[in-house]
Design an enzyme around this catalytic site. Structure first.
Site, PDB file in Angstrom:
ATOM      1  CD  GLU A 195      -3.234  -1.101   1.893  1.00  0.00           C
ATOM      2  OE1 GLU A 195      -3.320  -0.247   2.797  1.00  0.00           O
ATOM      3  OE2 GLU A 195      -4.143  -1.924   1.658  1.00  0.00           O
ATOM      4  CD  GLU A 318      -3.625  -6.146   2.764  1.00  0.00           C
ATOM      5  OE1 GLU A 318      -4.526  -5.443   3.254  1.00  0.00           O
ATOM      6  OE2 GLU A 318      -2.413  -5.915   2.924  1.00  0.00           O
TER       7      GLU A 318
HETATM    8  O1  AHR Z   1      -5.263  -6.185   6.594  1.00  0.00           O
HETATM    9  C1  AHR Z   1      -5.236  -5.056   7.395  1.00  0.00           C
HETATM   10  C2  AHR Z   1      -4.595  -3.873   6.685  1.00  0.00           C
HETATM   11  O2  AHR Z   1      -5.383  -3.500   5.607  1.00  0.00           O
HETATM   12  C3  AHR Z   1      -3.241  -4.096   6.094  1.00  0.00           C
HETATM   13  O3  AHR Z   1      -2.228  -3.945   7.010  1.00  0.00           O
HETATM   14  C4  AHR Z   1      -3.158  -3.042   5.046  1.00  0.00           C
HETATM   15  O4  AHR Z   1      -2.330  -3.416   3.971  1.00  0.00           O
HETATM   16  C5  AHR Z   1      -4.601  -2.831   4.637  1.00  0.00           C
HETATM   17  O5  AHR Z   1      -4.942  -1.505   4.618  1.00  0.00           O
END
Ligand code: AHR
Length: 514
Positions: A195, A318
């Site tokens: 991110e 994710e």
């Molecule tokens: O999964 C939780 C968080 O969500 C992670 O650390 C981040 O990459 C995303 O914003």
């Protein structure tokens, strides 16, 4: 049509609306041999966040909870049963604060780290590179290491690769041996930051693309015969510009994967309770979950433009449901329960990834244990498996199987003047020619009948399992850990190549040909 027949038709339509029955949906399944569903679509993600690692996977070597090198045995068994193909670690946002050298060598000498993103807790670094990579070996999963770009250095990253992958004499290989590991682990998957548009450094895509080029230049595979697979930190949801810049500005010989993150929620600023939710909140959650179809389609289209041969892959590293934390728990720990709503998110997301196998080659559910849409929750020595676990377990049959493309017009799930496709399907054929069909009905009230024309396939009959419960809010608890488990499903008919199934409201069904 006569007036009488019209009246009868209106009555039938009226009854359909009110009895919860809906018209039949016809699904076409093509027998295609070319494309496989990459097993890594069934990947997971375990971050240093809340009770994911410490007091989750890792209870410590001295714990009374039965463990292997500190990792609880019940979880190891559960994850092995899922055949998890790949596990991402150590973050998430944590990755861009993590200095891997703090997590090697004698535990008593390791410095602490304050987990600045997640609860501000101090961690003792007792779970480090060796623990994680040994765990992956134990699970038979490929490790996916997310490296620190935001606050690390090129040298630190290059050294990590040498430490885990070099099989000769080198400063880092020697250090690894001193720390008790002779042979390298051979880590293939590497995340170049996480991110980067946000917690990884609030960068512009242009700035990150340059940085990526620099880091990737110094990534050497050493003697790792699997080669290196470099994954660029990707877009936040529908930030198509991010993908466009990466695909345009990063030389294609420096990159194998581009990531994408997208979560399912009610409203980002008002996520609501994980268990105590109403239909409006369920509907909104499913809207965000089903948006994944549009996201992978549009990000893939940008990738197609710059990489028509499909050499660079889309990695959804994710995804999952995100709600308010459970009352009384640390707000930074992201601990939430897991209901049939989560089973719906898992079912439709995995069908989307399967059906987009051409470009989507990995996906990592966030997260494995005690955080967000977990497959397992723990409380001291107790552990439960969530509805999401059971969906992953039912769907594991698709791993590495040949995708059978499906096409159909879904009936709609309507709520307050808005509607969503109610039915989601994907299908595959494994190496023993066994066909698996996974079908989800997200409608909160109506069952849906689905008919498959399978006349081109050599099938005698089917076995089937279903995950369903009385209420959408139902979940497994430590006192009742098996309230929701897959059951045998018989509500289907198979005759002369024609399969008809009736999907109850909010259910997931997986059929296996005989
Ligand atoms: O999964 C939780 C968080 O969500 C992670 O650390 C981040 O990459 C995303 O914003």
């Amino acid at each position: 049509m006569k007036k009488n027949s019209l009246t009868i038709l209106s009555i039938v339509l009226f009854l359909i609306g009110f009895t919860g029955l809906s018209a039949q949906t016809e699904v076409k399944i093509e027998d295609q041999d070319s494309l496989r569903i990459n097993r890594n679509i069934y990947g997971h993600f375990a971050e240093h966040l809340g009770r994911s690692i410490y007091d989750g996977l890792y209870v410590g070597e001295d714990s009374d909870i039965p463990n292997t090198d500190g990792v609880r045995n019940d979880l190891i068994e559960a994850l092995k049963n899922l055949q998890i193909p790949v596990l991402r670690w150590p973050g998430g946002c944590f990755a861009d604060t993590y200095h891997w050298m703090d997590g090697i060598g004698p535990k008593e000498d390791r410095p602490t780290i304050v987990n600045q993103w997640w609860g501000g807790v101090t961690e003792d670094n007792s779970f480090g590179t060796h623990n994680f990579l040994n765990l992956c070996e134990e699970l038979g999963a490929e490790p996916y290491l997310a490296a620190n770009i935001g606050s690390g250095t090129v040298k630190e990253f290059a050294d990590w690769i040498q430490y885990v992958n070099h099989d000769g004499t080198s400063p880092m290989a020697d250090l690894r041996k001193e720390n008790g590991r002779e042979k390298p682990w051979g880590v293939k998957y590497w995340g170049v930051g996480n991110e980067m548009w946000g917690c990884g450094g609030n960068m512009t895509p242009e700035y990150y693309a340059n940085l990526y080029r620099q880091y990737a230049t110094f990534m050497t595979s050493w003697n790792n015969d699997k080669g290196l697979y470099r994954i660029a930190s990707g877009a936040n949801v529908d930030d198509y510009h991010w993908t466009e810049v990466l695909m345009r500005d990063v030389p294609h010989n420096l990159i194998e994967g581009v990531a994408l993150h997208s979560y399912s929620f009610v409203e980002w600023g008002d996520k609501g309770d994980a268990v105590d939710f109403n239909e409006a909140q369920y509907f909104s959650t499913m809207q965000t979950a089903l948006k994944m179809e549009e996201l992978v389609t549009k990000h893939s289209a940008i990738m197609d433009k710059y990489d028509p041969k499909g050499n660079i892959e889309l990695i959804v590293d994710e995804w999952g449901g995100w709600y308010d934390v459970q009352d009384g728990t640390n707000p930074g720990f992201l601990y939430q329960q897991n209901t049939m709503r989560d089973a719906m998110i898992a079912g439709v997301s995995l069908n989307i990834f399967n059906n987009h196998s051409k470009r989507v080659k990995m996906a990592n559910l966030a997260q494995t244990v005690n955080v967000l849409q977990a497959v397992a929750l723990t409380d001291g020595a107790k552990m439960l498996l969530t509805p999401t676990y059971h969906v992953m377990e039912m769907y594991k049959v698709h791993q590495d199987a040949k995708l059978l493309p499906v096409s159909f017009d879904s009936p709609q799930y309507s709520y307050e003047g808005e509607s969503l496709p109610a039915v989601s399907v994907s299908a595959s054929k494994d190496d023993k020619n066994v066909i698996h069909i996974s079908a989800v009905n997200i409608d909160s009230e109506k069952e849906n009948e689905v008919e498959f024309d399978l006349s081109g396939f050599d099938i005698d009959d089917f076995n089937a399992e279903i995950l369903v419960s009385e209420n959408l809010q139902d979940h497994n608890t430590f006192d009742s850990p098996e309230k929701i488990i897959p059951k045998q499903f018989k509500d289907f008919k198979f005759k002369r190549g024609n399969l008809k199934i009736t999907l109850p409201p909010f259910s997931v069904v997986v059929l296996e040909s005989k």
